[in-house]
Scaffold this active site. Structure first.
Site, PDB file in Angstrom:
ATOM      1  N   ARG A 182      -6.020  -5.851  -3.536  1.00 38.42           N
ATOM      2  CA  ARG A 182      -5.780  -4.433  -3.544  1.00 38.42           C
ATOM      3  C   ARG A 182      -4.435  -3.962  -3.046  1.00 38.42           C
ATOM      4  O   ARG A 182      -3.990  -2.839  -3.558  1.00 38.42           O
ATOM      5  CB  ARG A 182      -6.769  -3.678  -2.432  1.00 38.42           C
ATOM      6  CG  ARG A 182      -6.833  -2.054  -2.744  1.00 38.42           C
ATOM      7  CD  ARG A 182      -8.039  -1.465  -2.052  1.00 38.42           C
ATOM      8  NE  ARG A 182      -8.054  -1.467  -0.761  1.00 38.42           N
ATOM      9  CZ  ARG A 182      -9.267  -1.812  -0.078  1.00 38.42           C
ATOM     10  NH1 ARG A 182     -10.232  -2.312  -0.746  1.00 38.42           N
ATOM     11  NH2 ARG A 182      -9.356  -1.729   1.400  1.00 38.42           N
ATOM     12  N   ASP A 216       0.774  -1.253   0.050  1.00 37.64           N
ATOM     13  CA  ASP A 216      -0.210  -0.129  -0.070  1.00 37.64           C
ATOM     14  C   ASP A 216       0.956   1.400  -0.064  1.00 37.64           C
ATOM     15  O   ASP A 216       0.511   2.151  -0.728  1.00 37.64           O
ATOM     16  CB  ASP A 216      -0.920  -0.091   1.089  1.00 37.64           C
ATOM     17  CG  ASP A 216      -1.605  -1.403   1.506  1.00 37.64           C
ATOM     18  OD1 ASP A 216      -0.911  -2.360   1.208  1.00 37.64           O
ATOM     19  OD2 ASP A 216      -2.689  -1.235   2.382  1.00 37.64           O
TER      20      ASP A 216
END
Length: 643
Positions: free
Chosen positions: A235, A165
């Site tokens: 993600r 991330d």
């Protein structure tokens, strides 16, 4: 409330209202429709998840970047206004940021820095406060805790840990800041972060990337040998994929690590293609375990992968075959996640969060990822979907440019100034990179979205300097008032350009009012194509009396397919003779003309009216269609070139 699934394979969706009309109205692009839906959900403040108050947040930064691209694609100032109003809720006059705490050393807080840099480079009131706020975010990186190998900890509270991330949260901003402020050492550091991820998180068997890495191997979720977390979260990989293609927007062409970053893009693309669901085109929450009970197609990661693949193709990093993978993925997004609720769009299927460690403890197991709830209209899905939609919409248009090159002259027009942010001397006024009022940034973005490459020529026009150029734009040649030693048009320049046009080049001549443009020598060039800029100024506008600058565009012109009016002030009209012909007239005066010369084309207008101030939608009334006119001209110019 009722939901209607979208069963479309097109990048554009047609509304029921449009279908009901006898004369069909072109559907608005999906990127714009979803953005308008987002604004309807968050009309005043961007509230994240179930929060009751707004705060400085990475989802905010993600959405504002998506809105910036929609603004660039539409010229609709509503989107810019939303960005600025949102920032102004947080950024104070001294550059401090409400709710932001530098001492948290949280990479998530850097993502909104992108739009700070955008506004800090524009002609806006108090641009300095956005610059100072960006500098404050950049200061965080100076103290950000690092692994022994030099990788940023994701947060201060996540000791010794790098997460996928964090690459999206920090590195594109870091790279853009390094470009804007002329800090080349920053690019070395950015490249190091990607190198550490490739070294420590790529699984050699599948090519997929684990979610996180603990250098100390102390976390319960960390493999005691490798330090890696147990699974491949979609993600997390999506954040990383978007970061890769986004940092390359700012990396210098000659940087020694640029090619390695492109290789990283090329390494990842076939891996994503392999794990794409053959039927739906989507990707699973835990990427490599699609058939395992409980696993499901997830919206945010799937949107991010589509964006990564299609942008990679557009920028030339990936083989064109990956456009088919992106198209299949986008069709899957429309079918699986996009719905209509009471006439407005909704976006389903985004997992709310995914993390490692913390309280309660997240162990990175397959079972953990499945415990996180799904959310409708979650911004971590909506933002990437808008960005993916833009890439698909650009792909549908980019065949018009077909890889052609559009050059702007920086020889006859060569005004210089010191850049306040970088400290470097730079050319300004009608340049592709200039985001202030007098730049061509918006027009350049239109050319690039049409599939063309933009470049600058800083030398006299010759066969060598024009080699490979399809469209050449000369704007407002300097007078001695503007430049100490201006480069006036010479007979050799006229000869070189005449031959280039006859051989198939497309030449654009943009004069200015007589007090701000070197007209006499410029006219020696225009005369070669039957044109002369007259020593006369039309449309002298007083203050904000914009109607005094109106130019009505006649229907049926070969150039202006979508625009009917324009704002052009203080322009020099044209006298014409063969082969030149009038395109747009005001009464007895010709204000825009064209000429076919050999295999080539010349387009002439008496003002550089397509600079940002009059194209980006922020200043002139919406009744003037300068943005559409700029795109019409760009499209037509790219179609004319016969080289």
């Amino acid at each position: 409330m009722t939901f209607r699934r979208f069963l479309l394979s097109s990048a554009l969706l047609t509304s029921a209202a449009a279908q009901a009309q006898t004369a069909p109205v072109p559907a608005r692009p999906m990127s714009q429709r979803m953005t308008d839906a987002f604004i309807s959900w968050h009309p005043d403040s961007i509230l994240i998840g179930n929060r009751k108050t707004a705060r400085w947040d990475y989802e905010q930064g993600l959405m504002l970047k998506a809105l910036e691209r929609v603004w660039q694609r539409t010229g609709d100032a509503r989107y810019f206004t939303y960005i600025q109003k949102d920032l102004d809720q947080f950024v104070q006059k001294d550059g401090t940021i409400r709710t932001y705490k530098l001492e948290d050393y949280n990479l998530d807080n850097l993502t909104t820095g992108h739009v700070l840099l955008t506004l800090g480079q524009m002609s806006v009131p108090q641009a300095e406060k956005y610059q100072k706020a960006a500098q404050l975010l950049r200061k965080q990186l100076d103290g950000q805790p690092r692994t022994k190998a030099g990788g940023f900890w994701h947060k201060k509270i996540y000791t010794n840990q790098m997460w996928l991330d964090g690459l999206y949260m920090a590195e594109p901003f870091y790279a853009e800041y390094s470009q804007v402020f002329n800090q080349p050492a920053g690019f070395d550091d950015v490249a190091k972060q990607f190198a550490l991820i490739e070294k420590n998180l790529v699984d050699p068997k599948t090519g997929l990337l684990y979610h996180g890495y603990d250098e100390s191997r102390e976390q319960q979720w960390a493999n005691k040998t490798t330090g890696q977390s147990p699974n491949f979260w979609d993600r997390g990989m999506g954040w990383y994929a978007m970061a890769l293609v986004d940092v390359l927007d700012y990396f210098p062409q000659n940087h020694p690590q640029r090619q390695q970053l492109i290789k990283d893009v090329q390494r990842l693309a076939p891996v994503l293609a392999k794990y794409q669901d053959a039927k739906t085109g989507t990707w699973s929450l835990v990427v490599d375990q699609a058939s395992r009970k409980g696993n499901y197609a997830e919206a945010s990661g799937s949107s991010m992968f589509v964006y990564f693949l299609q942008k990679g193709v557009r920028m030339g990093y990936l083989d064109k075959k990956y456009a088919d993978v992106a198209r299949k993925g986008y069709d899957g997004l429309l079918k699986t996640f996009v719905a209509e609720e009471s006439g407005a769009l909704a976006f389903n299927g985004t997992v709310s969060v995914g993390g490692l460690g913390g309280k309660p403890y997240r162990d990175g197991s397959f079972e953990y990822y499945l415990t996180e709830p799904l959310r409708k209209n979650d911004l971590k899905g909506v933002g990437p979907f808008i960005l993916a939609s833009i890439e698909m919409e650009v792909a549908a248009e980019s065949t018009r440019g077909n890889g052609k090159t559009v050059a702007v002259d920086n020889y006859f027009n060569h005004e210089l100034r010191q850049n306040k942010l970088s400290g470097k001397e730079e050319a300004w006024h009608y340049t592709w990179d200039d985001r202030t009022h007098g730049g061509f940034y918006f027009w350049g973005q239109q050319f690039r979205d049409l599939g063309a490459k933009t470049t600058t020529i800083g030398t006299a026009p010759t066969a060598a300097s024009l080699k490979g150029v399809d469209v050449y734009i000369i704007v407002d040649p300097d007078t001695k008032k503007e430049t100490a030693k201006p480069n006036f048009v010479q007979p050799a320049d006229v000869q070189a350009l005449t031959k280039w046009v006859k051989d198939g080049g497309t030449l654009v001549l943009m004069a200015n009012d007589t007090s701000n443009c070197e007209i006499p020598r410029f006219n020696t060039l225009a005369a070669a194509f039957g044109m002369q800029f007259k020593p006369l100024n039309l449309n002298m506008v007083k203050g904000s009396e914009f109607e005094q600058g109106r130019v009505n565009i006649p229907a049926g012109t070969p150039v202006f397919k979508t625009s009917k009016s324009a704002y052009i002030k203080e322009l020099a009209p044209l006298d014409l003779k063969a082969p030149a012909t009038p395109l747009v007239k005001m009464g007895e005066h010709t204000v825009i003309a064209t000429a076919k010369v050999g295999k080539g084309t010349v387009f002439a207008v008496g003002d550089p009216w397509l600079y940002n101030e009059y194209v980006d939608g922020r200043k002139i009334p919406a009744s003037f269609e300068n943005f559409n006119a700029a795109k019409d001209i760009a499209t037509w110019l790219l179609q004319q070139t016969g080289r």
